[in-house]
Write an enzyme that holds these catalytic residues in place. Structure first.
Site, mmCIF file in Angstrom:
data_model
loop_
_atom_site.group_PDB
_atom_site.id
_atom_site.type_symbol
_atom_site.label_atom_id
_atom_site.label_comp_id
_atom_site.label_asym_id
_atom_site.label_seq_id
_atom_site.Cartn_x
_atom_site.Cartn_y
_atom_site.Cartn_z
ATOM 1 N N ASP A 1 6.189 -3.250 -16.209
ATOM 2 C CA ASP A 1 5.898 -2.274 -15.155
ATOM 3 C C ASP A 1 7.090 -1.377 -14.839
ATOM 4 O O ASP A 1 8.207 -1.608 -15.320
ATOM 5 C CB ASP A 1 5.410 -2.986 -13.880
ATOM 6 C CG ASP A 1 6.240 -4.224 -13.528
ATOM 7 O OD1 ASP A 1 7.357 -4.365 -14.062
ATOM 8 O OD2 ASP A 1 5.777 -5.035 -12.727
ATOM 9 N N ASN B 1 2.445 -13.338 -3.105
ATOM 10 C CA ASN B 1 0.995 -13.172 -2.919
ATOM 11 C C ASN B 1 0.223 -13.469 -4.212
ATOM 12 O O ASN B 1 -0.963 -13.182 -4.300
ATOM 13 C CB ASN B 1 0.680 -11.753 -2.421
ATOM 14 C CG ASN B 1 1.069 -10.674 -3.421
ATOM 15 O OD1 ASN B 1 1.553 -10.979 -4.521
ATOM 16 N ND2 ASN B 1 0.864 -9.420 -3.066
ATOM 17 N N HIS C 1 0.813 -12.117 -7.197
ATOM 18 C CA HIS C 1 0.727 -11.026 -8.182
ATOM 19 C C HIS C 1 1.475 -11.379 -9.468
ATOM 20 O O HIS C 1 2.410 -12.173 -9.470
ATOM 21 C CB HIS C 1 1.189 -9.680 -7.597
ATOM 22 C CG HIS C 1 2.656 -9.510 -7.400
ATOM 23 N ND1 HIS C 1 3.184 -8.687 -6.441
ATOM 24 C CD2 HIS C 1 3.737 -10.035 -8.039
ATOM 25 C CE1 HIS C 1 4.506 -8.706 -6.506
ATOM 26 N NE2 HIS C 1 4.858 -9.523 -7.464
ATOM 27 N N GLU D 1 -1.764 -6.599 -7.972
ATOM 28 C CA GLU D 1 -1.864 -7.215 -6.650
ATOM 29 C C GLU D 1 -3.209 -7.925 -6.500
ATOM 30 O O GLU D 1 -4.131 -7.694 -7.308
ATOM 31 C CB GLU D 1 -1.724 -6.115 -5.577
ATOM 32 C CG GLU D 1 -0.421 -5.309 -5.657
ATOM 33 C CD GLU D 1 0.811 -6.049 -5.126
ATOM 34 O OE1 GLU D 1 0.794 -7.297 -5.055
ATOM 35 O OE2 GLU D 1 1.803 -5.371 -4.800
HETATM 36 P P1 PGA Z 1 11.265 -12.282 -8.469
HETATM 37 O O1 PGA Z 1 9.968 -11.384 -8.623
HETATM 38 O O2 PGA Z 1 11.544 -12.895 -9.801
HETATM 39 O O3 PGA Z 1 12.330 -11.333 -8.034
HETATM 40 O O4 PGA Z 1 10.942 -13.321 -7.426
HETATM 41 C C1 PGA Z 1 8.822 -11.881 -9.182
HETATM 42 C C2 PGA Z 1 7.648 -10.963 -8.946
HETATM 43 O O5 PGA Z 1 7.512 -10.424 -7.823
HETATM 44 O O6 PGA Z 1 6.842 -10.793 -9.862
#
Ligand code: PGA
Length: 240
Positions: A66, A133, A135, A140
């Protein structure tokens, strides 16, 4: 589904890196699906250390999940910039073999271009983090499992979580381009890493709850080759 519960972040990174290393060693032209976020940083450090010694990425191709809409490759919070500073500039991969969505052009055209690219680059493995959440990438809750690359408006919880990287929360882009859930599922193997008790609910829901779009990561239950590497905090709500 294989689930590892590591004793600490170092062990988590070593276990997860082991899967990437095996693929790169057995196929020097492999396609790696990579992810941004804090959790993969230990894996990228190990990739860089090993590359300095014995493993070459000269013919490896990488595809990222992304990118924020509106941030250029030189913006220090763009995911292209993250990948270059944390990995690509530290290994011997030619930059033209690395693919991250371009957040600066027409987002709709970029989504179509990225879908076409993904069709030509079947991934041997896709590394994933998970949001609080549930995702995966910027898919999302509510994103259909059939989705391909698309633009998204970020949820408030994602904006809040990512604000730590920006000077102020107002600077966090509200939109992003993300690989879709169908694209993620197309990788031969999925490798999800998560740390901390703030991820425990999302992990429990993803792995043990109903597999439906209310928790995007629960789609992993439908893939036949999944490796999950957690620390004790992230695993703390899993009941076996
Ligand atoms: P993080 O992000 O590794 O910084 O916790 C993971 C995500 O939000 O996909």
């Amino acid at each position: 589904m294989k689930i590892f519960i590591a004793k600490d972040y170092e062990e988590l990174s070593t276990i997860a890196y082991g899967y990437i290393k095996d693929i790169v060693k057995s196929n020097p032209r492999a396609v790696l699906g990579l992810a941004t976020g804090s959790t993969p940083l230990g894996i990228y450090r190990l990739m860089a250390e090993d590359c300095a010694q014995k493993i070459s990425y000269k013919e490896i191709r990488t595809v990222n999940l992304d990118e924020y809409v509106g941030l250029s490759a030189t913006h220090d919070q763009s995911y292209r910039y993250f990948m270059q500073t944390n990995l690509f500039n530290k290994i011997d991969i030619p930059l033209q073999n690395t693919f991250v969505p371009d957040g600066t052009g027409d987002p709709v055209a970029e989504c179509r271009r990225y879908d076409a690219l993904l069709d030509t680059l079947p991934r041997d493995i896709q590394l994933l983090g998970i949001g609080t959440n549930g995702h995966i990438a910027f898919n999302e809750p509510g994103t259909p499992f059939e989705s391909r690359t698309h633009t998204v408006t970020l949820n408030q919880s994602t904006i809040d979580a990512n604000a730590r990287f920006f000077q102020s929360i107002n600077e966090v882009p509200r939109r992003a381009i993300t690989m879709g859930i169908k694209d993620i599922m197309a990788a031969k193997r999925l490798l999800l890493v998560a740390t901390g008790t703030n991820k425990a609910d999302a992990i429990a829901k993803a792995l043990k709850g109903k597999s439906d779009p209310s928790c995007p990561a629960s789609v992993l239950q439908q893939h036949n080759d999944v490796v999950i590497v957690l620390d004790q905090g992230a695993a703390s709500k899993l009941v076996f």
